[in-house]
Design an enzyme around this catalytic site. Structure first.
Site, PDB file in Angstrom:
ATOM      1  N   HIS A  55       0.856  -1.186   0.000  1.00  0.00           N
ATOM      2  CA  HIS A  55       0.000   0.000   0.000  1.00  0.00           C
ATOM      3  C   HIS A  55       0.896   1.242   0.000  1.00  0.00           C
ATOM      4  O   HIS A  55       2.021   1.203   0.517  1.00  0.00           O
ATOM      5  CB  HIS A  55      -0.904   0.014   1.241  1.00  0.00           C
ATOM      6  CG  HIS A  55      -2.070  -0.925   1.148  1.00  0.00           C
ATOM      7  ND1 HIS A  55      -3.144  -0.868   2.013  1.00  0.00           N
ATOM      8  CD2 HIS A  55      -2.343  -1.937   0.282  1.00  0.00           C
ATOM      9  CE1 HIS A  55      -4.017  -1.802   1.686  1.00  0.00           C
ATOM     10  NE2 HIS A  55      -3.548  -2.471   0.648  1.00  0.00           N
ATOM     11  N   GLU A  57       0.893   3.879   1.792  1.00  0.00           N
ATOM     12  CA  GLU A  57       1.337   4.323   3.117  1.00  0.00           C
ATOM     13  C   GLU A  57       2.520   3.499   3.619  1.00  0.00           C
ATOM     14  O   GLU A  57       3.472   4.025   4.194  1.00  0.00           O
ATOM     15  CB  GLU A  57       0.204   4.197   4.154  1.00  0.00           C
ATOM     16  CG  GLU A  57      -1.030   5.022   3.871  1.00  0.00           C
ATOM     17  CD  GLU A  57      -2.092   4.211   3.138  1.00  0.00           C
ATOM     18  OE1 GLU A  57      -1.753   3.513   2.152  1.00  0.00           O
ATOM     19  OE2 GLU A  57      -3.257   4.291   3.546  1.00  0.00           O
ATOM     20  N   CYS A  85      -6.339   1.860   5.689  1.00  0.00           N
ATOM     21  CA  CYS A  85      -6.967   0.596   6.111  1.00  0.00           C
ATOM     22  C   CYS A  85      -6.436   0.193   7.486  1.00  0.00           C
ATOM     23  O   CYS A  85      -5.600   0.881   8.069  1.00  0.00           O
ATOM     24  CB  CYS A  85      -6.670  -0.504   5.079  1.00  0.00           C
ATOM     25  SG  CYS A  85      -4.956  -1.091   5.122  1.00  0.00           S
ATOM     26  N   CYS A  88      -2.574  -0.187   7.529  1.00  0.00           N
ATOM     27  CA  CYS A  88      -1.835   1.079   7.434  1.00  0.00           C
ATOM     28  C   CYS A  88      -2.056   1.961   8.670  1.00  0.00           C
ATOM     29  O   CYS A  88      -1.125   2.625   9.134  1.00  0.00           O
ATOM     30  CB  CYS A  88      -2.224   1.802   6.153  1.00  0.00           C
ATOM     31  SG  CYS A  88      -1.654   0.908   4.684  1.00  0.00           S
TER      32      CYS A  88
END
Lengths: 155, 155
Positions: A55, A57, A85, A88
């Site tokens: 991801h 992040e 999410c 993260c």
């Protein structure tokens, strides 16, 4: 409180998200800012790598960590185009990021305001400041356009 | 349901946790098993790297992903000596791991049964099977001994 810089850094994250879309990735972009400078930038690379952990992040936190040479990212703000999410949000707590600024909300998977409020949880050992909804329409449109195009291609 | 293999794989994770302790790291170890074979092993390396993301589970998931060459870790079981935190529980969902087996519970930071029940959340797009408490006393003792020694050194 938001500054002009906050909008500029989110625009930077939006540009990264657009690059993710070009690569066929769900368009989410992130930057980490320290001393008013971008020290790390990333976009979602789940399909490209491939890795479920890639991801925007997580990649941005990894790069900021390398840059600063320490696991504590105190003094840092992470800007991301979509509400983080669970993974993260947890990573932002683990890394002790001072501040998290995000764009669009994610009603199906967000863990800052939608499904969970991980960054406001007083039982955890760190609570970053949070600012939501920065350039939310632009961040959201990039995502919805991506999914619309993908559905058209699939038909 | 637990098998002899589950205990063997947890013993393997415990050996990795002991190596973390030797390196001055909070002793948590993890292995990923696919087709009854260990395909990835890791222990907590937060201080060594240094990186807040370098929990045993994250490193083991990264290595399993590289090994299999796909982001979906379906068909895999992750064994870890301590209840996963928010970040790691979120990562296990993202990676679509079939099954998670852990040892000691973490009342202060666990996100499988303690603070959150992330792996049982029907709103998320995947729910791994979970087995808790496997070799829990051994896993817990390793941790409490580590913190006791660290306090003695600090005094």
């Amino acid at each position: 409180m938001l500054s002009d810089n906050d909008f500029n850094f989110m625009r930077h994250a939006l540009e990264l998200a657009a690059r993710a879309a070009e690569a066929g990735e769900v368009p989410v972009g992130a930057v980490v800012v320290h001393d008013n400078q971008v020290i790390a930038e990333a976009y979602n690379e789940r399909e490209t790598r491939p890795s479920a952990l890639a991801h925007a992040e997580i990649l941005a936190l990894e790069r900021a960590t390398e840059k600063l040479g320490r696991w504590r990212l105190s003094g840092c703000t992470l800007y991301v185009t979509l509400e983080p999410c669970v993974m993260c949000a947890g990573a932002l707590v683990q890394a002790r990021v001072d501040r998290v600024v995000y764009g669009a909300t994610d009603p199906k998977g967000g863990a800052v305001e939608s499904l969970y409020q991980v960054l406001a949880d007083s039982r955890l050992n760190h609570r970053p400041d949070v600012k939501a909804g920065v350039l939310a329409p632009e961040c959201g449109t990039l995502l919805s356009d991506f999914f619309k195009r993908r559905r058209l291609i699939a038909e």
